[in-house]
Design a protein around this motif. Structure first.
Motif, PDB file in Angstrom:
ATOM      1  N   SER A 305      -4.242   2.066  -2.331  1.00  0.00           N
ATOM      2  CA  SER A 305      -3.425   1.899  -1.124  1.00  0.00           C
ATOM      3  C   SER A 305      -3.029   3.246  -0.544  1.00  0.00           C
ATOM      4  O   SER A 305      -3.069   3.445   0.676  1.00  0.00           O
ATOM      5  CB  SER A 305      -2.158   1.105  -1.431  1.00  0.00           C
ATOM      6  N   VAL A 306      -2.607   4.170  -1.434  1.00  0.00           N
ATOM      7  CA  VAL A 306      -2.206   5.496  -0.967  1.00  0.00           C
ATOM      8  C   VAL A 306      -3.396   6.201  -0.314  1.00  0.00           C
ATOM      9  O   VAL A 306      -3.267   6.804   0.759  1.00  0.00           O
ATOM     10  CB  VAL A 306      -1.634   6.336  -2.130  1.00  0.00           C
ATOM     11  N   LEU A 308      -5.943   4.784   1.121  1.00  0.00           N
ATOM     12  CA  LEU A 308      -6.181   4.119   2.406  1.00  0.00           C
ATOM     13  C   LEU A 308      -5.223   4.654   3.466  1.00  0.00           C
ATOM     14  O   LEU A 308      -5.615   4.945   4.598  1.00  0.00           O
ATOM     15  CB  LEU A 308      -5.997   2.609   2.248  1.00  0.00           C
ATOM     16  N   LEU A 309      -3.965   4.796   3.069  1.00  0.00           N
ATOM     17  CA  LEU A 309      -2.949   5.303   3.997  1.00  0.00           C
ATOM     18  C   LEU A 309      -3.315   6.703   4.479  1.00  0.00           C
ATOM     19  O   LEU A 309      -3.233   7.005   5.677  1.00  0.00           O
ATOM     20  CB  LEU A 309      -1.594   5.320   3.274  1.00  0.00           C
TER      21      LEU A 309
ATOM     22  N   PHE B 115      -0.202   0.032   9.973  1.00  0.00           N
ATOM     23  CA  PHE B 115      -0.571  -0.067   8.561  1.00  0.00           C
ATOM     24  C   PHE B 115      -0.969  -1.492   8.200  1.00  0.00           C
ATOM     25  O   PHE B 115      -0.382  -2.443   8.680  1.00  0.00           O
ATOM     26  CB  PHE B 115       0.594   0.384   7.678  1.00  0.00           C
ATOM     27  N   PRO B 116      -1.952  -1.616   7.328  1.00  0.00           N
ATOM     28  CA  PRO B 116      -2.397  -2.950   6.937  1.00  0.00           C
ATOM     29  C   PRO B 116      -1.376  -3.644   6.035  1.00  0.00           C
ATOM     30  O   PRO B 116      -0.622  -2.990   5.317  1.00  0.00           O
ATOM     31  CB  PRO B 116      -3.688  -2.680   6.169  1.00  0.00           C
ATOM     32  N   ILE B 118      -1.815  -5.136   3.369  1.00  0.00           N
ATOM     33  CA  ILE B 118      -2.050  -4.939   1.940  1.00  0.00           C
ATOM     34  C   ILE B 118      -1.160  -3.815   1.392  1.00  0.00           C
ATOM     35  O   ILE B 118      -0.763  -3.838   0.229  1.00  0.00           O
ATOM     36  CB  ILE B 118      -3.550  -4.640   1.674  1.00  0.00           C
ATOM     37  N   LEU B 119      -0.798  -2.846   2.249  1.00  0.00           N
ATOM     38  CA  LEU B 119       0.072  -1.750   1.800  1.00  0.00           C
ATOM     39  C   LEU B 119       1.465  -2.263   1.464  1.00  0.00           C
ATOM     40  O   LEU B 119       2.160  -1.680   0.639  1.00  0.00           O
ATOM     41  CB  LEU B 119       0.186  -0.676   2.881  1.00  0.00           C
ATOM     42  N   LEU B 122       1.672  -5.474  -1.977  1.00  0.00           N
ATOM     43  CA  LEU B 122       1.790  -5.107  -3.383  1.00  0.00           C
ATOM     44  C   LEU B 122       3.227  -4.711  -3.748  1.00  0.00           C
ATOM     45  O   LEU B 122       3.817  -5.302  -4.659  1.00  0.00           O
ATOM     46  CB  LEU B 122       0.796  -3.970  -3.635  1.00  0.00           C
TER      47      LEU B 122
END
Lengths: 332, 279
Positions: A305-306, A308-309, B115-116, B118-119, B122
């Motif tokens: 996730s990080v 992706l960000l 932001f998606p 999914i971020l 979780l």
């Protein structure tokens, strides 16, 4: 608050302070109230933003450094800190997750470019055609909105039915009716599956491009085209010389929005394939989902996730720098 | 654009092409929904062998569709209402006052929209787990948990859109009302809101549609009791059989309310959405 010394404002002030002038220092009390008022208005939304965005983002970064699996999930606060281990696992090109990550990243970029490219082309084509006057114009405008207005889960399920290998509409058309193929290809497995994701996403998103571009085209005055055609400019010349430059600002915003939505796509693959996409069609968001909620590897999910960000921020900053003249921002 | 003969021909072919792209899947949904079961068990039939509305009757008993409907309605209505109320206050502040922090606030709102989900899924899932562990309030699988997560996309969107609508309204309206003795808040409620009503309704309908169609959060944060339509519709595919005709009939039923809502407010929605883009 900027104070404009205009007549109505000062008149209001005279009247209201006159009415409320019972307190000891009405003027300062009023100024205090006026400076706090906007904060009182944004406070509820601000608290909510903190709860749903800021804290989860910080926590998201934190869990990327924890060893978080199905064993430690129930009491994740006590999960062991493992430093950069999750990032090393995610970025190791030789490891099972790392190779998946690079594959998914490249695939998602490819998918985004293709989908946004096709959706934009169909959108501008439809917008140019429907910006002219003819009978049935209104009906078609409404019809072209329908794919965008329908819930995505409904249309994706319908496409899954169309692409069904054994007895779907597409194979019926290709094999039985047109005889173009002898075998019935699998569409929802293997290499073809990415094509399906692209088709479905384009179908859902092109009407949005059409909408925004039509609105932009309508703001171009007819006289510009009349002058150009008097000068003998061809249709194509008019399109590239007038239409595109005049809708530049709309294009900048539209392409950014479309790219972000498409890049972050989760729903279409999830509804087509279930929780685990075929490898050839695994995109970034579904990969993070898979690592977190199928493999119960929350730490790696957090690290992905990080990453992706970071990719999103770099790409957005790059795009804004690339298309925006200096000093101009997205909201002006 | 000046209409030449070439343009008219291009337009005719282009419009037929685009119409086909849009209509084919719609045709499949509508015709499949009125087919008897034997027509959808084998090879795709272009036309129904007989027209029957039995799928529209059976959808309610094959899976608990009414229950999923209620769940979707509860979550969507609450998330939309809360988002719009909070957004009205914030958007009014952002469009009428300039104060320290206003710019950072709108930047945060705008950027979180990029932001998606999914971020956020979780960490929110973990926060909900922890709350359940320490306080005993169950959020994973509850309406409340889903409503909170739906605000991650509906709140920033509402603030963004409503700021645009409010900024386009003349300030003279509230100033006149304040001369007549209303306070700032009174002017907002009694003057600004009625004038901005079409915009507010458009934003609310859009939030409703996005929440109604949400898949990601619903796939993790619902259980058998709170399952929403976006996940529940898959239940027409059982281990042994896929009731495609019922699935398509349910799709029609589920789509109609949002489709009608969208078509009613589209004019306002488009003017709001494109206000930032068209200059």
């Amino acid at each position: 608050m900027t104070t404009h010394a205009t007549a109505p404002t000062s008149a209001t002030e005279v009247i209201t302070t006159g009415r409320r002038g019972r307190g000891p220092t009405p003027a300062t009390g009023r100024r205090r109230r006026r400076t706090l008022f906007p904060y009182a208005l944004i406070a509820p939304a601000g608290v909510m933003e903190l709860l749903i965005h800021i804290i989860p983002m910080l926590l998201g970064v934190w869990i990327a450094f924890l060893s978080l699996t199905q064993l430690s999930i129930a009491n994740w606060v006590a999960a062991p800190f493992v430093g950069l281990q999750n990032f090393i696992t995610s970025l190791d090109p030789a490891g099972p997750i790392g190779s998946q990550f690079y594959g998914a990243l490249l695939r998602t970029i490819f998918y985004t470019v293709v989908v946004v490219g096709i959706a934009w082309s169909l959108g501008i084509f439809a917008a140019v055609l429907l910006n002219s006057k003819f009978r049935g114009n209104g009906v078609l405008r409404t019809l072209f909105l329908v794919p965008y207005a329908l819930p995505g889960f409904v249309t994706t399920i319908a496409w899954a039915f169309i692409f069904n290998q054994r007895d779907g509409m597409l194979n019926r058309l290709l094999v039985d009716d047109l005889g173009l193929l002898t075998e019935r290809p699998f569409w929802l497995l293997g290499g073809n599956s990415l094509i399906v994701v692209i088709v479905v996403t384009v179908w859902q998103f092109w009407p949005f491009a059409f909408l925004m571009l039509l609105a932009a085209l309508q703001s171009i005055p007819d006289e510009v085209y009349e002058a150009a055609s008097l000068d003998g400019a061809s249709l194509w010349k008019q399109f590239t010389g007038i239409t595109l430059p005049m809708i530049r600002h709309a294009n900048v915003v539209l392409l950014l929005m479309l790219s972000l939505w498409v890049f972050n796509q989760f729903d279409v693959p999830y509804l087509l394939f279930g929780p685990a996409s075929p490898e050839e069609a695994t995109l970034i968001s579904p990969l993070i989902y898979q690592q977190s909620f199928n493999n119960w590897n929350f730490g790696v999910g957090g690290a992905l996730s990080v990453l992706l960000l970071v990719v999103l921020l770099i790409a957005s900053a790059f795009y804004i720098r690339l298309v925006m003249p200096k000093g101009q921002t997205i909201d002006d | 654009m000046i209409e030449t003969r070439g343009f008219r021909i291009l337009r005719a072919f282009g419009l037929v092409f685009l119409t086909l792209i849009v209509v084919v899947p719609l045709y499949v949904i509508l015709t499949t929904s009125i087919k008897p079961l034997q027509d959808v068990r084998g090879l795709f039939q272009w036309f129904p062998s007989e027209i029957t509305f039995q799928p529209y009757v059976d959808i309610w008993t094959t899976v608990p569709l009414a229950h999923y409907f209620t769940n979707s309605l509860i979550v969507t209505v609450f998330a939309t209402t809360l988002s719009v109320i909070l957004a009205i206050l914030a958007a009014y502040a952002l469009s009428r006052f300039s104060f320290p922090g206003a710019r950072s606030f709108s930047l945060i709102v705008l950027s979180t929209q990029m932001f998606p989900g999914i971020l956020f899924l979780l960490p929110l899932y973990l926060i909900f787990t922890q709350i359940q562990r320490t306080v005993g309030v169950q959020l994973n699988g509850s309406y409340l948990g889903l409503i909170i997560t739906y605000m991650t996309f509906s709140l920033p969107f509402s603030i963004w859109m409503l700021s645009g609508f409010f900024a386009a309204m003349p300030r003279a309206l509230e100033e006149a009302a304040m001369i007549d003795g209303l306070g700032r808040f009174g002017a907002l409620v009694r003057v600004v809101l009625p004038v901005a009503r079409p915009g507010i309704i458009a934003v609310a309908v859009y939030c409703f549609i996005t929440s109604w169609s949400e898949v990601l959060f619903a796939s993790v944060l619902t259980n058998a009791d709170t399952r929403t339509l976006s996940i529940g519709l898959r239940a027409y595919a059982s281990q042994t059989d896929v009731y495609w005709n019922q699935m398509m009939a349910a799709s029609v039923v589920v789509s109609l309310p949002v489709l009608i809502g969208f078509l009613i407010v589209q004019r306002h929605l488009i003017s709001g959405l494109s206000a930032g883009a068209v200059k």
